[in-house]
Scaffold this active site. Structure first.
Site, short mmCIF file in Angstrom:
data_model
loop_
_atom_site.label_atom_id
_atom_site.label_comp_id
_atom_site.label_asym_id
_atom_site.label_seq_id
_atom_site.Cartn_x
_atom_site.Cartn_y
_atom_site.Cartn_z
CE LYS A 1 -4.09 -2.05 2.16
NZ LYS A 1 -5.03 -2.00 3.29
CE LYS B 1 -15.95 -1.13 -4.91
NZ LYS B 1 -16.58 -0.58 -6.11
CE LYS C 1 -8.44 -9.61 -1.78
NZ LYS C 1 -7.82 -9.57 -0.46
#
Length: 335
Positions: free
Chosen positions: A116, A200, A197
């Protein structure tokens, strides 16, 4: 709640306007049967949702929508405790104590932070300490089992390490949680990129199907799903990930086995498969959209459910935090 029932804790972030098919089939739908035979705590983890930037009004709306979707999916306030994370201040308080026994090196090794952080110009300290807050979420409720996917296994291992470390240093305080692996959990991948996967955070939402999405849009996305250059409809995740994903979605929502579906589509083309999968998804999500809207149209009722859930959560979390504060040597206030 029966004292002899295994306690389970799980949560979901309100970081989008709708759960997607991967959230629902891989996690939320599995939570519903766990209400029977377990003491279940389910949490909308809004504290986690602010680690990568957010809009306040949007976060509030998404938190309500997330709670409404969980109720629409089958969570029953009479059989579980459903609450919003920020309504229970003990989460942040315990996270601080746990951060003080967490090594900088072990926090740095968390792979989700690396992934991230790579997407942000200036990643926050909150993103770095996210797994420690997650550990507090679990340990506050003395949960002995945590439904977990592969992407969260490392975080659960950190939680176990911190519980054992605290117990060894300050005395037995926390239950050391075990992973709860739900059998046959559906693993849903991106329709447009079947080796990734469904998420969002994907660069494109073309392959992400939302539970609250308009039926026409659902049909469009599924009919455009990436398959392969062949024609045979068979389950082979390595060589035919796109077709296998469609078969998984159809099997999970229809109750038919993958083998049955393979036989039913023997000799048929990908177009026929996509058309039927689209209708299966539209039919399965329609009642979820309707029930979600019913909850959102009755905010007082929704607020009462969340208030009752957070009251029980604070009761349990408060007992744990009091034991923690006593164990670490804080001077406790006089009543």
């Amino acid at each position: 709640m029966a004292a002899d029932r295994t306690r389970i804790l799980s949560g979901i972030q309100p970081t989008a306007d709708s759960f997607h098919l991967g959230n629902y089939l891989g996690a939320v739908r599995q939570w519903v049967p766990l209400q029977d035979g377990h003491d279940t705590f389910y949490c909308v983890v809004d504290l986690h949702a602010i680690t990568m930037g957010h809009e306040p009004d949007v976060l509030r709306a998404r938190t309500r929508t997330a709670a409404a979707q969980l109720l629409a999916a089958g969570l029953d306030p009479a059989r579980c405790s459903l609450f919003v994370q920020s309504h229970v201040p003990q989460h942040a308080e315990l996270a601080w104590v746990l951060s003080c026994i967490t090594g900088f090196g072990e926090a740095s090794r968390m792979t989700q932070f690396k992934d991230k952080a790579a997407k942000q110009a200036n990643p926050s300290v909150g993103l770095f300490t996210y797994p420690i807050l997650q550990a507090a979420d679990i340990l506050l409720y003395q949960a002995s089992a945590v439904p977990v996917g592969e992407d969260q296994r490392q975080h659960l291992e950190l939680t176990r390490d911190l519980a054992q470390r605290f117990n060894a240093r300050f005395g037995e305080t926390f239950v050391v949680p075990e992973p709860y692996i739900v059998k046959e959990t559906a693993k849903i991948v991106d329709l447009a990129d079947p080796v990734a996967k469904m998420s969002k955070s994907a660069d494109s939402q073309a392959g992400v199907v939302d539970i609250l999405e308009d039926p026409a849009s659902i049909r469009k996305k599924i009919k455009r799903a990436v398959t392969d250059t062949g024609t045979e409809i068979r389950f082979d995740p390595e060589n035919k990930p796109g077709v296998s994903n469609l078969l998984t979605i159809a099997a999970t929502l229809s109750g038919r086995s993958v083998a049955e579906l393979e036989a039913a589509y023997d000799g048929k083309g990908y177009g026929a498969l996509k058309t039927e999968v689209a209708e299966i998804v539209v039919e399965a999500t329609a009642p979820l959209r309707e029930r979600t809207q019913e909850w959102l149209d009755n905010p007082d009722r929704l607020d009462k459910v969340l208030a009752a859930g957070s009251a029980r959560a604070r009761e349990v979390a408060g007992r744990t935090l009091a034991d923690v504060y006593d164990a670490v040597g804080f001077l406790l206030p006089r009543p």
